[in-house]
Enzyme design. Sequence first.
Site, PDB file in Angstrom:
ATOM      1  N   ASP A   1      -8.966  -9.071   4.963  1.00 30.73           N
ATOM      2  CA  ASP A   1      -8.533  -7.695   5.342  1.00 30.73           C
ATOM      3  C   ASP A   1      -9.449  -7.705   6.504  1.00 30.73           C
ATOM      4  OD1 ASP A   1      -7.338  -5.306   6.292  1.00 30.73           O
ATOM      5  OD2 ASP A   1      -7.818  -4.103   5.232  1.00 30.73           O
TER       6      ASP A   1
ATOM      7  N   GLU B   1     -12.614  -3.317  12.620  1.00 34.72           N
ATOM      8  CA  GLU B   1     -12.162  -1.908  10.964  1.00 34.72           C
ATOM      9  C   GLU B   1     -13.829  -1.913  10.225  1.00 34.72           C
ATOM     10  OE1 GLU B   1      -9.144  -1.027   7.141  1.00 34.72           O
ATOM     11  OE2 GLU B   1      -8.884  -2.003   9.537  1.00 34.72           O
TER      12      GLU B   1
ATOM     13  N   GLU C   1       0.256  -1.272   0.267  1.00 29.68           N
ATOM     14  CA  GLU C   1       0.029   0.099  -0.057  1.00 29.68           C
ATOM     15  C   GLU C   1       1.091   1.713  -0.127  1.00 29.68           C
ATOM     16  OE1 GLU C   1      -3.616  -1.551   1.818  1.00 29.68           O
ATOM     17  OE2 GLU C   1      -2.230  -1.035   3.144  1.00 29.68           O
TER      18      GLU C   1
END
Length: 643
Positions: A347, A375, A268
């Site tokens: 993820d 998240e 990323e």
Amino acid sequence: MSYENAWLNYRMRQDCRDKKYFSKVYAGDNCLYTQTAVRELEIAAREILDIKTERVGNCETAGIWLKLDQNSEAGEEGYHIREKDGRIIISSAGGRGLLYGSFALIRRLQLEQTLEGICIEQVPSNPYRMLNHWDNMDGSIERGYSGNSFFFQDEMVLVNERTRAYARLAASAGINASVINNVNVRGNATKLITDVYGEELRQMSEIFAQYGIRLFLSLNFAAPMELGNLDTADPLDDRVKAWWKEAMADIFGRIPNLGGFLVKADSEGRPGPFTYGRDHADGANTLAEAAAPHGGVIIWRCFVYNCQQDWRDRKTDRAKAGYENFMPLDGKFKENVILQIKNGPMDFQVREPLSPLLDGLQDTNQILEVQIAQEYTGQQRHICYLIPMFKEISDGSFRKNNWGMAAISNTGNDENWTGHDLAAANLYGFGRLSFDSELTAEEIAEEWAVCTFGKNEKVTKTVVKMLLMSWPAYEKYTSPLGIGWMVNPNHHYGPNVDGYEYDRWGTYHRADHLGIGVDRSSRGTGYARQYREPLASIYENILTCPEELLLFFHHVPYTYRLRSGKTLIQHIYDTHFEGAQDAAELAVLWDSLEGCISEKVFERVKKRLEHQKEHAGEWRDQINTYFFRKSMIPDEKGRHIYE
């Protein structure tokens, strides 16, 4: 900011049966850990039993004897607690074990379990039991949902009483390592390895050390360029190797309790060895060679994938990336390198299969990475007790020579540490499960509830019920059967079915008017074949694939009948209605505890549950409407779905 004591919120007991043990304590060895252990026993005696503990110099007169025993089979961090001749002996081969044994004894006090005849031996299930904090030096927290950082503020390192309170909470649950800064290391965070912040980090490290916690830092792979004025960070360049050796010698010399470094590279946008035509073993091993003389370890994250994917490409599969990047390097890493691998291949979705890399690597040290920051599971505005999920994936099959568990932490400087009071069950639960993998999710929930709210049968029963129903409920009203990702881009909160469907991140559901799901069989992306047998064949076949992962592995027609007899589309409708109803029930259950919980805590949780109830309804309506419009198949039960 002020802070509460979470599950160390001791309450006075009326009975006096255990006072005889706590009146006198003897610690034969006056090491750092036994000093902390005795202090914790004194606090518990005062606040739970209303007595003052006397430190005595003879084990024969002590009610509690902290005994270092080099022959203990429990090891350096394990402990043995037993009652003998009217006193309790906590023994261990190391001081950390005496500290954990003391917290275990205190926990039994909180749970109001008898100490008479006690005989417990406990060896930690994982050598590394680590929290990863994604805290930034400006005080913000990436994916933080409980206030700002208590480690950093305005580019400064904070060391105060909250630092000690954090270490105390973490140690009481069994945590022995903490990475304090974000894995995305930028700006002044790169300088944490220099003496710019040396004094503050030394002070923090000393506080951590008192509670058996090793300090870790996230590292910027490009530091030789950003700090050393080199023109490269090539891990095989002799100048880079020399720079790292000098940098490591300097920081380990200044911070004796430093455990090592966590590295996110080639991921990323973060710099890494790929820039120089090197692989991850090259990058990790250069750092490991520099850290090895000081007893340091390098924890290298395996979250590496192509984040510039074309949604039109139906063969490139983000789920395959971790295995493809790291399996060819099995056995090539130094002994003081540990690969940190996310529990699933994507993820931290509400449901994923276990990463094939965890079982695939045979000659490489590994740490299982999970996320308690929620998240994608409600961001601590929804209850989502994740320990049942962690139980399913932490069976130890990935254990090699050095192994462990790491959790992306859910803490912040909110008064209650975790924003949502019930989210603290994930923090406590992760620590307890990583220390003792034999515990059940229900046992951990009950421990936490009693330690947090006191011994009250109604409260305990209700809170445990809420926790255990929360993960299934969240899964029901969000993403069906392992598909994931139906969230708003960037902040990842709230329903947006196509939010990531045409983006670069490789997070697709492939829904059309006939069906939904990603074909990861050998006819599709081939991901299922990354698993060993028999799992590869089980996932490959739609008839044997576990239905909770069905849409992760297969593109399935809406009319396909599940084992329940329902069609896929009816399952989607039913679970989203059921999940929203479960969220409403959570609010009702909590309301039944009014007057049994402190008003401040009751109102804080009530407000979050009201939001969860409403938000679950929004999830239900958006998901069901989307799939009705795609399929044009009505709900068999005739419930209202928006057209």
